[in-house]
Motif scaffolding. Structure first.
Motif, PDB file in Angstrom:
ATOM      1  N   LEU A   1     -13.693 -63.663 -13.470  1.00  0.00           N
ATOM      2  CA  LEU A   1     -12.894 -62.997 -14.493  1.00  0.00           C
ATOM      3  C   LEU A   1     -13.770 -62.448 -15.609  1.00  0.00           C
ATOM      4  CD1 LEU A   1      -9.805 -65.357 -14.802  1.00  0.00           C
ATOM      5  CD2 LEU A   1      -9.854 -63.016 -13.954  1.00  0.00           C
ATOM      6  N   ALA A   2     -14.764 -63.208 -16.016  1.00  0.00           N
ATOM      7  CA  ALA A   2     -15.665 -62.751 -17.071  1.00  0.00           C
ATOM      8  C   ALA A   2     -16.465 -61.536 -16.611  1.00  0.00           C
ATOM      9  CB  ALA A   2     -16.601 -63.876 -17.492  1.00  0.00           C
ATOM     10  N   ALA A   3     -16.885 -61.525 -15.361  1.00  0.00           N
ATOM     11  CA  ALA A   3     -17.640 -60.392 -14.832  1.00  0.00           C
ATOM     12  C   ALA A   3     -16.771 -59.141 -14.768  1.00  0.00           C
ATOM     13  CB  ALA A   3     -18.191 -60.721 -13.457  1.00  0.00           C
ATOM     14  N   SER A   4     -15.530 -59.280 -14.341  1.00  0.00           N
ATOM     15  CA  SER A   4     -14.648 -58.119 -14.279  1.00  0.00           C
ATOM     16  C   SER A   4     -14.289 -57.627 -15.671  1.00  0.00           C
ATOM     17  CB  SER A   4     -13.387 -58.435 -13.475  1.00  0.00           C
ATOM     18  OG  SER A   4     -12.618 -59.409 -14.139  1.00  0.00           O
ATOM     19  N   ALA A   5     -14.151 -58.546 -16.629  1.00  0.00           N
ATOM     20  CA  ALA A   5     -13.860 -58.135 -18.005  1.00  0.00           C
ATOM     21  C   ALA A   5     -15.053 -57.409 -18.611  1.00  0.00           C
ATOM     22  CB  ALA A   5     -13.488 -59.346 -18.848  1.00  0.00           C
ATOM     23  N   ALA A   6     -16.248 -57.871 -18.327  1.00  0.00           N
ATOM     24  CA  ALA A   6     -17.446 -57.208 -18.847  1.00  0.00           C
ATOM     25  C   ALA A   6     -17.616 -55.836 -18.208  1.00  0.00           C
ATOM     26  CB  ALA A   6     -18.671 -58.066 -18.578  1.00  0.00           C
ATOM     27  N   GLN A   7     -17.240 -55.706 -16.954  1.00  0.00           N
ATOM     28  CA  GLN A   7     -17.343 -54.437 -16.267  1.00  0.00           C
ATOM     29  C   GLN A   7     -16.307 -53.453 -16.784  1.00  0.00           C
ATOM     30  OE1 GLN A   7     -16.921 -54.927 -12.065  1.00  0.00           O
ATOM     31  NE2 GLN A   7     -18.790 -53.826 -11.676  1.00  0.00           N
ATOM     32  N   ALA A   8     -15.175 -53.937 -17.210  1.00  0.00           N
ATOM     33  CA  ALA A   8     -14.095 -53.078 -17.653  1.00  0.00           C
ATOM     34  C   ALA A   8     -14.303 -52.553 -19.070  1.00  0.00           C
ATOM     35  CB  ALA A   8     -12.771 -53.828 -17.571  1.00  0.00           C
ATOM     36  N   ARG A   9     -15.321 -52.992 -19.762  1.00  0.00           N
ATOM     37  CA  ARG A   9     -15.544 -52.546 -21.129  1.00  0.00           C
ATOM     38  C   ARG A   9     -15.922 -51.078 -21.210  1.00  0.00           C
ATOM     39  NH1 ARG A   9     -18.757 -57.744 -23.277  1.00  0.00           N
ATOM     40  NH2 ARG A   9     -16.964 -59.107 -23.389  1.00  0.00           N
ATOM     41  N   SER A  10     -16.606 -50.583 -20.233  1.00  0.00           N
ATOM     42  CA  SER A  10     -16.941 -49.167 -20.232  1.00  0.00           C
ATOM     43  C   SER A  10     -16.672 -48.598 -18.852  1.00  0.00           C
ATOM     44  CB  SER A  10     -18.404 -48.956 -20.606  1.00  0.00           C
ATOM     45  OG  SER A  10     -19.249 -49.458 -19.608  1.00  0.00           O
TER      46      SER A  10
ATOM     47  N   LYS B   1     -28.081 -43.374 -24.009  1.00  0.00           N
ATOM     48  CA  LYS B   1     -27.198 -43.470 -22.837  1.00  0.00           C
ATOM     49  C   LYS B   1     -26.197 -44.602 -22.986  1.00  0.00           C
ATOM     50  CE  LYS B   1     -30.701 -46.012 -20.371  1.00  0.00           C
ATOM     51  NZ  LYS B   1     -32.005 -45.449 -20.180  1.00  0.00           N
ATOM     52  N   LYS B   2     -26.377 -45.448 -23.984  1.00  0.00           N
ATOM     53  CA  LYS B   2     -25.462 -46.565 -24.210  1.00  0.00           C
ATOM     54  C   LYS B   2     -24.399 -46.249 -25.258  1.00  0.00           C
ATOM     55  CE  LYS B   2     -28.691 -50.151 -22.864  1.00  0.00           C
ATOM     56  NZ  LYS B   2     -29.335 -51.398 -23.260  1.00  0.00           N
ATOM     57  N   HIS B   3     -24.200 -44.969 -25.537  1.00  0.00           N
ATOM     58  CA  HIS B   3     -23.165 -44.548 -26.479  1.00  0.00           C
ATOM     59  C   HIS B   3     -22.035 -43.861 -25.718  1.00  0.00           C
ATOM     60  CE1 HIS B   3     -25.228 -45.373 -30.303  1.00  0.00           C
ATOM     61  NE2 HIS B   3     -26.321 -45.169 -29.599  1.00  0.00           N
ATOM     62  N   CYS B   4     -20.811 -44.028 -26.219  1.00  0.00           N
ATOM     63  CA  CYS B   4     -19.639 -43.393 -25.616  1.00  0.00           C
ATOM     64  C   CYS B   4     -19.786 -41.880 -25.713  1.00  0.00           C
ATOM     65  CB  CYS B   4     -18.377 -43.857 -26.328  1.00  0.00           C
ATOM     66  SG  CYS B   4     -16.873 -43.074 -25.724  1.00  0.00           S
ATOM     67  N   LEU B   5     -19.403 -41.175 -24.666  1.00  0.00           N
ATOM     68  CA  LEU B   5     -19.529 -39.727 -24.625  1.00  0.00           C
ATOM     69  C   LEU B   5     -18.613 -39.050 -25.641  1.00  0.00           C
ATOM     70  CD1 LEU B   5     -20.695 -37.207 -23.209  1.00  0.00           C
ATOM     71  CD2 LEU B   5     -18.763 -37.355 -21.649  1.00  0.00           C
ATOM     72  N   THR B   6     -17.402 -39.551 -25.810  1.00  0.00           N
ATOM     73  CA  THR B   6     -16.441 -38.862 -26.662  1.00  0.00           C
ATOM     74  C   THR B   6     -16.508 -39.274 -28.127  1.00  0.00           C
ATOM     75  OG1 THR B   6     -14.739 -40.446 -26.046  1.00  0.00           O
ATOM     76  CG2 THR B   6     -14.830 -38.425 -24.790  1.00  0.00           C
ATOM     77  N   CYS B   7     -16.637 -40.551 -28.405  1.00  0.00           N
ATOM     78  CA  CYS B   7     -16.595 -40.981 -29.813  1.00  0.00           C
ATOM     79  C   CYS B   7     -17.956 -41.422 -30.361  1.00  0.00           C
ATOM     80  CB  CYS B   7     -15.575 -42.102 -30.004  1.00  0.00           C
ATOM     81  SG  CYS B   7     -16.026 -43.667 -29.246  1.00  0.00           S
ATOM     82  N   GLY B   8     -18.944 -41.645 -29.503  1.00  0.00           N
ATOM     83  CA  GLY B   8     -20.280 -42.011 -29.941  1.00  0.00           C
ATOM     84  C   GLY B   8     -20.475 -43.490 -30.245  1.00  0.00           C
ATOM     85  N   ARG B   9     -19.483 -44.301 -29.959  1.00  0.00           N
ATOM     86  CA  ARG B   9     -19.564 -45.751 -30.220  1.00  0.00           C
ATOM     87  C   ARG B   9     -20.592 -46.410 -29.307  1.00  0.00           C
ATOM     88  NH1 ARG B   9     -14.335 -49.450 -29.322  1.00  0.00           N
ATOM     89  NH2 ARG B   9     -15.420 -51.409 -29.382  1.00  0.00           N
ATOM     90  N   TYR B  10     -21.345 -47.369 -29.827  1.00  0.00           N
ATOM     91  CA  TYR B  10     -22.378 -48.062 -29.038  1.00  0.00           C
ATOM     92  C   TYR B  10     -21.717 -48.995 -28.031  1.00  0.00           C
ATOM     93  CZ  TYR B  10     -26.638 -50.527 -27.851  1.00  0.00           C
ATOM     94  OH  TYR B  10     -27.689 -51.047 -27.160  1.00  0.00           O
ATOM     95  N   LEU B  11     -22.211 -48.962 -26.792  1.00  0.00           N
ATOM     96  CA  LEU B  11     -21.704 -49.820 -25.721  1.00  0.00           C
ATOM     97  C   LEU B  11     -22.695 -50.948 -25.526  1.00  0.00           C
ATOM     98  CD1 LEU B  11     -20.799 -46.945 -23.296  1.00  0.00           C
ATOM     99  CD2 LEU B  11     -19.242 -48.164 -24.791  1.00  0.00           C
ATOM    100  N   PHE B  12     -22.252 -52.170 -25.675  1.00  0.00           N
ATOM    101  CA  PHE B  12     -23.134 -53.324 -25.624  1.00  0.00           C
ATOM    102  C   PHE B  12     -23.459 -53.781 -24.216  1.00  0.00           C
ATOM    103  CE2 PHE B  12     -21.428 -53.534 -29.887  1.00  0.00           C
ATOM    104  CZ  PHE B  12     -22.595 -53.695 -30.603  1.00  0.00           C
ATOM    105  N   ASN B  13     -22.780 -53.267 -23.202  1.00  0.00           N
ATOM    106  CA  ASN B  13     -23.080 -53.698 -21.821  1.00  0.00           C
ATOM    107  C   ASN B  13     -23.773 -52.627 -21.050  1.00  0.00           C
ATOM    108  OD1 ASN B  13     -20.879 -52.041 -21.746  1.00  0.00           O
ATOM    109  ND2 ASN B  13     -19.765 -53.229 -20.287  1.00  0.00           N
TER     110      ASN B  13
END
Length: 108
Positions: free
Chosen positions: A14-23, A96-108
């Motif tokens: 569950l933790a792995a799928s939740a981490a994958q679903a973040r981006s 490459k770790k930033h969201c394409l549309t809003c520019g928010r940093y992606l931690f995973n």
């Protein structure tokens, strides 16, 4: 003991799928990705020579069904879209770790 092991494995899954679903990967519809257009950077328009890095969306921009929409024109892709790519310059370092549309940093 066996029940604890199974519970731990389920929690890890569950933790792995939740981490994958973040981006999620940004999608292009079939019209925007027709021919060689899928090989161009989605940000600056430079040709990537098949070395493009997939552009990602944050959990807010890709929430629910939003990741299934084309990031260029907004058409619905039915989940069968082509991944939008970034060139080496636009994806350099942590960019490459930033969201394409809003520019928010992606931690995973």
């Amino acid at each position: 003991m066996r029940k604890k092991i199974v519970t731990c494995l389920l929690l890890l899954a569950l933790a792995a799928s939740a981490a994958q679903a973040r981006s999620s990967i940004a999608q292009l519809c079939s019209n925007c990705a027709f021919g060689d257009r899928r090989k161009y950077c989605i940000k600056c328009g430079a040709y990537t020579f098949d070395k493009g890095i997939p552009a990602r969306l944050c959990e807010n921009c890709g929430f629910g069904e939003r990741w299934k929409y084309c990031v260029k024109c907004g058409a619905y892709t039915f989940g069968r879209g082509t991944p939008a790519v970034l060139c080496q310059n636009c994806a350099f370092g942590d960019r490459k770790k930033h969201c394409l549309t809003c520019g928010r940093y992606l931690f995973n």
